[in-house]
Design an enzyme around this catalytic site. Structure first.
Site, mmCIF file in Angstrom:
data_model
loop_
_atom_site.group_PDB
_atom_site.id
_atom_site.type_symbol
_atom_site.label_atom_id
_atom_site.label_comp_id
_atom_site.label_asym_id
_atom_site.label_seq_id
_atom_site.Cartn_x
_atom_site.Cartn_y
_atom_site.Cartn_z
ATOM 1 N N LYS A 176 -13.123 1.765 16.080
ATOM 2 C CA LYS A 176 -11.720 0.908 16.241
ATOM 3 C C LYS A 176 -11.061 0.954 17.557
ATOM 4 O O LYS A 176 -10.626 -0.084 17.869
ATOM 5 C CB LYS A 176 -10.767 1.506 15.113
ATOM 6 N N ASP A 182 -4.501 -6.097 5.379
ATOM 7 C CA ASP A 182 -5.355 -6.901 5.904
ATOM 8 C C ASP A 182 -5.559 -8.345 5.098
ATOM 9 O O ASP A 182 -6.059 -9.323 6.150
ATOM 10 C CB ASP A 182 -6.811 -6.114 5.670
ATOM 11 N N ASN A 214 1.007 -1.200 -0.026
ATOM 12 C CA ASN A 214 -0.127 0.051 0.019
ATOM 13 C C ASN A 214 0.678 1.257 0.103
ATOM 14 O O ASN A 214 2.204 0.983 -0.042
ATOM 15 C CB ASN A 214 -1.020 -0.012 1.266
ATOM 16 N N LYS A 223 -10.774 -2.715 19.370
ATOM 17 C CA LYS A 223 -9.538 -3.317 19.564
ATOM 18 C C LYS A 223 -9.154 -3.108 21.187
ATOM 19 O O LYS A 223 -7.921 -3.209 21.715
ATOM 20 C CB LYS A 223 -8.419 -2.528 18.510
ATOM 21 N N LYS A 276 8.410 -17.329 -10.440
ATOM 22 C CA LYS A 276 7.535 -16.238 -10.937
ATOM 23 C C LYS A 276 6.406 -16.609 -11.992
ATOM 24 O O LYS A 276 6.627 -17.590 -12.698
ATOM 25 C CB LYS A 276 8.790 -15.478 -11.825
ATOM 26 N N PHE A 296 -3.506 3.466 15.110
ATOM 27 C CA PHE A 296 -3.712 4.627 14.147
ATOM 28 C C PHE A 296 -4.893 4.227 13.262
ATOM 29 O O PHE A 296 -5.084 3.190 13.098
ATOM 30 C CB PHE A 296 -2.309 5.024 13.371
ATOM 31 N N PRO A 356 -3.383 -11.649 10.594
ATOM 32 C CA PRO A 356 -3.598 -11.284 11.891
ATOM 33 C C PRO A 356 -3.530 -9.963 12.271
ATOM 34 O O PRO A 356 -2.700 -9.054 11.593
ATOM 35 C CB PRO A 356 -2.610 -12.157 12.779
ATOM 36 N N ASP A 357 -4.423 -9.383 13.075
ATOM 37 C CA ASP A 357 -4.534 -7.989 13.445
ATOM 38 C C ASP A 357 -3.413 -7.864 14.724
ATOM 39 O O ASP A 357 -3.789 -8.527 15.809
ATOM 40 C CB ASP A 357 -5.865 -7.466 14.047
ATOM 41 N N ILE A 358 -2.450 -7.453 14.316
ATOM 42 C CA ILE A 358 -1.144 -7.302 15.518
ATOM 43 C C ILE A 358 -1.654 -6.583 16.682
ATOM 44 O O ILE A 358 -1.360 -6.969 17.739
ATOM 45 C CB ILE A 358 0.044 -6.903 14.657
HETATM 46 O O1 C5P Z 1 -8.383 -1.901 11.407
HETATM 47 P P1 C5P Z 1 -7.548 -1.009 10.800
HETATM 48 O O2 C5P Z 1 -6.417 -1.590 9.965
HETATM 49 O O3 C5P Z 1 -7.962 0.202 10.303
HETATM 50 O O4 C5P Z 1 -6.528 -0.593 12.241
HETATM 51 C C1 C5P Z 1 -5.643 0.246 12.248
HETATM 52 C C2 C5P Z 1 -4.769 -0.019 13.361
HETATM 53 O O5 C5P Z 1 -4.578 -1.350 13.629
HETATM 54 C C3 C5P Z 1 -3.056 0.364 13.044
HETATM 55 O O6 C5P Z 1 -2.940 1.003 14.526
HETATM 56 C C4 C5P Z 1 -2.726 -0.490 12.680
HETATM 57 O O7 C5P Z 1 -1.200 -0.597 12.872
HETATM 58 C C5 C5P Z 1 -3.268 -1.743 13.567
HETATM 59 N N1 C5P Z 1 -3.077 -2.919 12.633
HETATM 60 C C6 C5P Z 1 -2.295 -4.188 12.952
HETATM 61 N N2 C5P Z 1 -2.548 -5.388 12.275
HETATM 62 C C7 C5P Z 1 -3.404 -5.568 11.448
HETATM 63 C C8 C5P Z 1 -4.362 -4.242 10.927
HETATM 64 C C9 C5P Z 1 -4.226 -3.166 11.766
HETATM 65 O O8 C5P Z 1 -1.580 -3.975 13.908
HETATM 66 N N3 C5P Z 1 -3.506 -6.608 10.659
#
Ligand code: C5P
Length: 395
Positions: A337, A279, A210, A341, A289, A323, A305-307
């Site tokens: 959010k 995501d 991105n 979270k 390739k 953020f 995974p959402d870290i």
């Molecule tokens: O859900 P969204 O991606 O908009 O949330 C943004 C926040 O979550 C940011 O702080 C981003 O660094 C964190 N994030 C994460 N892992 C993901 C997606 C988002 O840590 N897979």
């Protein structure tokens, strides 16, 4: 606004080849609004002439203890009197030796002896001169006298050798000098952060990423380090220099980022997720390739995974900051959010206001409501976030 704006800095330049870098340092300091007064040793003036420093600083340059231009003939005392700091860059081995001995046989050494302001030196010399026992002894002495030492770094040397003794680059000296004046709001805290985009491989040469530039995350890492925190920055691929005193762990994918974060987390009081984590990632990356033989190509994606959510959900969770860059309805999405979270603090901005650019307009969301920060360069926004974070941490 830089903390150096309006500060009076006396820049001493002693006689080493790194003196040419001092010219660039003057330019950076003046650009930040500092009032720079350059004092050259006799050797310093052989490498770069006073005219150069005068043109860059816009102030008279001083070289001679017997200079009669100061009305009371007290240049050696008056120059340092209203200064916020004296920085000697480069500081040669000979200058360090004379400083350690308290010599006062030229303007620069006398100025350092007669001062009541902080003194910082940036050593620059050949590797063997740096490693020589007398130099190391002198360093110990001047440190014990309360002198701050910036650097040196290791690398290529003007003499053709490679090793320790290079003066820090002007940008790094500037950053460290700024840090010298920043209030230590996060002293004793360990901060783990993520920044930049992630790169999710499709095959060995292609992937999904991105437009995150990493600028906001790097500015925040710098601001945390300048505020005295120990900072580990887990960074996706960006082309930015690592801020001074920040430990950077470079990663590419979200899975690598997650692993590096979990690895760095023990002992951290704060976790800040600035990274624009993808995501989704391709279900599997092709080993070779992909060829453009097919009429259409389908890449199956699986969620990453959402870290941040994972760190915030831990029993031993540090103070977590998120953020959110949104393209519309910022308040609603950001608060949503933050709650989902379970974050005590979330920094929201509109994509159109911040992503990729040098400035940002952010709103801070916490348990007490929304707190907009004025539009500013990302470095300044980062300082505002650190100040708010420190208040929430009870600093
Ligand atoms: O859900 P969204 O991606 O908009 O949330 C943004 C926040 O979550 C940011 O702080 C981003 O660094 C964190 N994030 C994460 N892992 C993901 C997606 C988002 O840590 N897979």
């Amino acid at each position: 606004m830089s903390v150096l704006k309006g500060r009076r800095i006396v820049l001493g330049v002693s006689g080493g080849i790194a003196a040419y870098k001092a010219a660039e340092l003057v330019r950076l300091l003046v650009k930040a609004g500092a009032d720079v007064h350059v004092v050259l040793s006799e050797g310093g003036a052989r490498f770069v002439t006073p005219v150069t420093f005068q043109a860059l600083s816009g102030n008279t340059v001083w070289t001679d203890l017997w200079d009669a231009r100061m009305p009371n003939n007290m240049a050696h005392i008056d120059l340092g009197r209203d200064a916020d700091a004296i920085l000697v860059a480069p500081a040669t081995a000979d200058f360090l030796a004379r400083l350690a001995q308290g010599r006062a046989d030229d303007l620069l050494s006398t100025l350092c002896l007669a001062r009541d302001v902080p003194l910082i030196v940036a050593p620059a010399m050949n590797r063997q001169m740096w490693e020589a026992p007398p130099t190391q002894r002198n360093l110990g002495l001047i440190r014990a006298d309360g002198v701050t030492v910036f650097g040196p770094a290791a690398g290529d040397q003007a003499c053709g050798e490679v090793g320790m003794g290079r003066m820090l680059e002007p940008e790094e000296l500037f950053e460290r000098l700024e840090g010298f004046f920043v209030p230590k709001l996060l002293a004793g805290r360990k901060v783990v952060m993520t920044a930049g985009p992630t790169f999710e491989a499709i095959d060995p040469v292609r992937g999904i990423t991105n437009i995150s530039s990493g600028k906001m995350g790097y500015a925040l890492a710098r601001a945390c380090a300048q505020a005295g925190a120990e900072v580990v920055l887990v960074s996706g691929p960006v082309s930015l220099p690592v801020p001074a005193d920040v430990r950077c762990v470079p990663v590419a994918s979200a899975l690598q980022m997650r692993a590096a974060v979990l690895d760095a987390l023990p002992g951290a009081q704060v976790f800040i997720g600035v990274a624009a984590v993808a995501d989704y990632r391709p279900l599997e990356a092709a080993e070779h390739k992909l060829k453009k033989s097919a009429a259409t190509l389908t890449v199956s994606l699986t969620p990453n995974p959402d870290i941040l959510a994972e760190v915030a959900a831990r029993e031993d969770a540090p103070f977590c900051v998120g953020f959110a860059a949104e393209s519309r309805d910022l308040d609603a999405y950001a608060e949503g959010k933050r709650r989902n979270k379970r974050l005590p603090l979330l920094v929201g901005n509109l994509v159109s206001d911040g992503m990729g650019g040098d400035d940002n307009t952010v709103i801070l969301y916490d348990d007490t409501g929304r707190h907009p920060l004025p539009r500013a360069p990302k470095a300044e926004v980062a300082q505002g976030i650190v100040a708010h974070l420190a208040r929430l941490l009870g600093a």
